[in-house]
Write a protein that holds these residues in place. Structure first.
Motif, PDB file in Angstrom:
ATOM      1  N   ARG A 170      34.105  35.880  50.528  1.00 29.52           N
ATOM      2  CA  ARG A 170      33.275  36.880  49.871  1.00 29.52           C
ATOM      3  C   ARG A 170      33.074  36.504  48.402  1.00 29.52           C
ATOM      4  N   ARG A 171      31.858  36.758  47.905  1.00 34.98           N
ATOM      5  CA  ARG A 171      31.486  36.433  46.534  1.00 34.98           C
ATOM      6  C   ARG A 171      31.039  37.719  45.849  1.00 34.98           C
ATOM      7  N   VAL A 172      31.619  38.000  44.685  1.00 34.77           N
ATOM      8  CA  VAL A 172      31.432  39.287  44.029  1.00 34.77           C
ATOM      9  C   VAL A 172      30.931  39.082  42.598  1.00 34.77           C
ATOM     10  N   GLU A 173      29.832  39.727  42.260  1.00 35.96           N
ATOM     11  CA  GLU A 173      29.317  39.654  40.903  1.00 35.96           C
ATOM     12  C   GLU A 173      30.104  40.575  39.971  1.00 35.96           C
ATOM     13  N   TYR A 174      30.240  40.146  38.716  1.00 37.04           N
ATOM     14  CA  TYR A 174      30.911  40.961  37.712  1.00 37.04           C
ATOM     15  C   TYR A 174      30.325  40.593  36.347  1.00 37.04           C
ATOM     16  N   ASP A 175      30.710  41.300  35.322  1.00 33.31           N
ATOM     17  CA  ASP A 175      30.175  41.062  33.977  1.00 33.31           C
ATOM     18  C   ASP A 175      30.931  39.910  33.313  1.00 33.31           C
ATOM     19  N   TYR A 176      30.557  38.689  33.669  1.00 38.12           N
ATOM     20  CA  TYR A 176      31.256  37.524  33.131  1.00 38.12           C
ATOM     21  C   TYR A 176      30.961  37.322  31.639  1.00 38.12           C
ATOM     22  N   LYS A 177      29.800  37.804  31.181  1.00 42.36           N
ATOM     23  CA  LYS A 177      29.472  37.669  29.763  1.00 42.36           C
ATOM     24  C   LYS A 177      30.423  38.510  28.907  1.00 42.36           C
ATOM     25  N   ARG A 184      30.274  33.764  40.446  1.00 45.61           N
ATOM     26  CA  ARG A 184      30.788  34.985  41.055  1.00 45.61           C
ATOM     27  C   ARG A 184      32.271  34.831  41.407  1.00 45.61           C
ATOM     28  N   ALA A 185      32.989  35.946  41.368  1.00 48.74           N
ATOM     29  CA  ALA A 185      34.400  35.947  41.775  1.00 48.74           C
ATOM     30  C   ALA A 185      34.485  35.673  43.272  1.00 48.74           C
ATOM     31  N   LYS A 186      35.521  34.936  43.694  1.00 49.55           N
ATOM     32  CA  LYS A 186      35.691  34.584  45.109  1.00 49.55           C
ATOM     33  C   LYS A 186      37.038  35.081  45.628  1.00 49.55           C
ATOM     34  N   TYR A 187      37.033  35.488  46.878  1.00 53.08           N
ATOM     35  CA  TYR A 187      38.265  35.795  47.593  1.00 53.08           C
ATOM     36  C   TYR A 187      37.963  35.745  49.082  1.00 53.08           C
ATOM     37  N   VAL A 188      38.985  35.841  49.915  1.00 48.51           N
ATOM     38  CA  VAL A 188      38.759  35.790  51.362  1.00 48.51           C
ATOM     39  C   VAL A 188      39.396  36.988  52.052  1.00 48.51           C
ATOM     40  N   ILE A 189      38.852  37.301  53.218  1.00 44.01           N
ATOM     41  CA  ILE A 189      39.458  38.274  54.121  1.00 44.01           C
ATOM     42  C   ILE A 189      39.739  37.564  55.438  1.00 44.01           C
ATOM     43  N   TRP A 190      40.999  37.558  55.818  1.00 39.83           N
ATOM     44  CA  TRP A 190      41.439  36.967  57.084  1.00 39.83           C
ATOM     45  C   TRP A 190      41.508  38.079  58.118  1.00 39.83           C
ATOM     46  N   ASN A 191      40.740  37.933  59.179  1.00 42.48           N
ATOM     47  CA  ASN A 191      40.744  38.890  60.280  1.00 42.48           C
ATOM     48  C   ASN A 191      41.550  38.296  61.423  1.00 42.48           C
ATOM     49  N   ARG A 192      42.764  38.772  61.581  1.00 37.15           N
ATOM     50  CA  ARG A 192      43.661  38.202  62.595  1.00 37.15           C
ATOM     51  C   ARG A 192      43.131  38.422  64.009  1.00 37.15           C
ATOM     52  N   LYS A 193      42.568  39.579  64.247  1.00 34.49           N
ATOM     53  CA  LYS A 193      42.097  39.918  65.594  1.00 34.49           C
ATOM     54  C   LYS A 193      40.857  39.125  65.975  1.00 34.49           C
ATOM     55  N   ASN A 253      41.993  27.103  51.238  1.00 34.63           N
ATOM     56  CA  ASN A 253      41.956  27.132  49.779  1.00 34.63           C
ATOM     57  C   ASN A 253      40.941  28.205  49.382  1.00 34.63           C
ATOM     58  N   VAL A 254      41.431  29.316  48.805  1.00 36.35           N
ATOM     59  CA  VAL A 254      40.633  30.545  48.734  1.00 36.35           C
ATOM     60  C   VAL A 254      39.739  30.670  47.500  1.00 36.35           C
ATOM     61  N   GLY A 255      39.758  29.705  46.590  1.00 34.45           N
ATOM     62  CA  GLY A 255      38.938  29.821  45.397  1.00 34.45           C
ATOM     63  C   GLY A 255      39.576  30.712  44.344  1.00 34.45           C
ATOM     64  N   SER A 256      38.788  31.116  43.365  1.00 36.25           N
ATOM     65  CA  SER A 256      39.313  31.836  42.206  1.00 36.25           C
ATOM     66  C   SER A 256      38.566  33.137  41.968  1.00 36.25           C
ATOM     67  N   VAL A 257      39.329  34.185  41.686  1.00 31.75           N
ATOM     68  CA  VAL A 257      38.744  35.459  41.271  1.00 31.75           C
ATOM     69  C   VAL A 257      38.199  35.354  39.847  1.00 31.75           C
ATOM     70  N   GLY A 258      39.006  34.820  38.945  1.00 31.95           N
ATOM     71  CA  GLY A 258      38.692  34.934  37.529  1.00 31.95           C
ATOM     72  C   GLY A 258      38.087  33.737  36.858  1.00 31.95           C
ATOM     73  N   GLN A 259      38.101  32.571  37.516  1.00 33.14           N
ATOM     74  CA  GLN A 259      37.529  31.383  36.896  1.00 33.14           C
ATOM     75  C   GLN A 259      37.071  30.385  37.962  1.00 33.14           C
ATOM     76  N   PRO A 260      36.021  30.750  38.718  1.00 30.96           N
ATOM     77  CA  PRO A 260      35.517  29.856  39.772  1.00 30.96           C
ATOM     78  C   PRO A 260      35.038  28.527  39.196  1.00 30.96           C
ATOM     79  N   ARG A 261      35.212  27.475  39.985  1.00 33.24           N
ATOM     80  CA  ARG A 261      34.764  26.150  39.543  1.00 33.24           C
ATOM     81  C   ARG A 261      33.988  25.455  40.662  1.00 33.24           C
ATOM     82  N   ASP A 262      33.154  26.239  41.349  1.00 38.03           N
ATOM     83  CA  ASP A 262      32.377  25.695  42.462  1.00 38.03           C
ATOM     84  C   ASP A 262      30.884  25.760  42.178  1.00 38.03           C
ATOM     85  N   GLY A 263      30.516  25.945  40.887  1.00 36.35           N
ATOM     86  CA  GLY A 263      29.114  26.016  40.535  1.00 36.35           C
ATOM     87  C   GLY A 263      28.494  27.388  40.715  1.00 36.35           C
ATOM     88  N   ASP A 264      29.290  28.370  41.115  1.00 36.29           N
ATOM     89  CA  ASP A 264      28.830  29.740  41.330  1.00 36.29           C
ATOM     90  C   ASP A 264      29.783  30.651  40.573  1.00 36.29           C
TER      91      ASP A 264
END
Length: 241
Positions: free
Chosen positions: A214-221, A198-207, A185-196
């Motif tokens: 990964r957590r990314v700061e942006y201008d949420y205001k 920051r935008a969330k997404y994942v990188i799957w490394n098959r190898k 369950n990868v979380g949300s880019v635009g509306q996180p609901r985990d108390g943080d």
């Protein structure tokens, strides 16, 4: 191969742009979007246009499903229903046509990508499945790993052939045992609901057999101000704080 998985952008163009910049810096070789690119947020048309411009494959989320077929609006609470009706006023005819053609799931790189619950549910939440239900899903699955969104939460569910176990998806690298089966369950880019906020997404490394949160700061205001300026309920602005 490194595959970025994004979900639940919800019209938040500021967050999407920053996440795509981060993905580029991480040299991911593919990106898959798990849906709900629209809804709640102030720039749905711009977000859809950017996803399409970048050639990002996308599955249908429940918000897209309700825009494609208004009969599905009944499954939303009154506030979300009104937000979707308002969202539709910002979408072009071309974007609505695109939404109607979205697949319910994608199978790629030996993985399954779906908005809600595998194998192809758009609207069922992962938390609605108990361990017995999860075990049945894992045993029926053709793919060893499935990525889902919808809940806006972060969760790693794994199956070792006997038990289905729910675990935290932790910041940084999370090991993936090749012989196990997983739902991420990868979380949300635009509306996180985990108390943080920051935008969330994942990188799957098959190898390397890892899933990196990964957590990314942006201008949420700025996004919050646009939500109010464009006439959406202020609750969707407040959720970004």
């Amino acid at each position: 191969m490194r595959i970025a998985v994004i979900s639940d952008i919800h019209g938040n163009l500021n967050a999407l742009r920053r996440v795509l910049d981060d993905i580029e810096s991480q040299r991911a070789e593919d990106i898959v979007c798990l849906g709900d690119t629209v809804g709640y947020g102030p720039e749905p048309e711009e977000c859809l246009s950017l996803v399409r411009e970048r050639g990002i494959s996308m599955v249908m989320g429940n918000h897209e499903q309700a825009l494609a077929d208004p009969a599905f609006l009944d499954g939303f609470n009154p506030h979300a229903r009104e937000a979707l009706r308002h969202t539709a006023t910002f979408l072009s005819a071309d974007s609505l046509d695109y939404i109607r053609q979205l697949p319910r799931f994608i199978v790629r790189h030996g993985a399954r990508f779906v908005h809600g619950l595998p194998p192809e549910s758009v609207g069922i939440y992962l938390f609605q499945a108990d361990t017995r239900k999860l075990r049945g899903i894992f045993e029926a699955a053709r793919e060893r790993i499935c990525f889902v969104g919808h809940t806006h939460e972060l969760l790693l569910v794994w199956y070792d052939g006997e038990r289905a176990t729910k675990d935290e998806l932790r910041p940084g690298l999370n090991p993936v045992v090749p012989s196990y089966r997983y739902i991420v369950n990868v979380g949300s880019v635009g509306q996180p609901r985990d108390g943080d906020n920051r935008a969330k997404y994942v990188i799957w490394n098959r190898k390397a057999h890892t899933v990196e949160l990964r957590r990314v700061e942006y201008d949420y205001k700025d996004t919050a101000a646009k939500i109010i300026a464009r006439g959406f309920d202020k609750r969707y602005a407040e959720r970004l704080y």
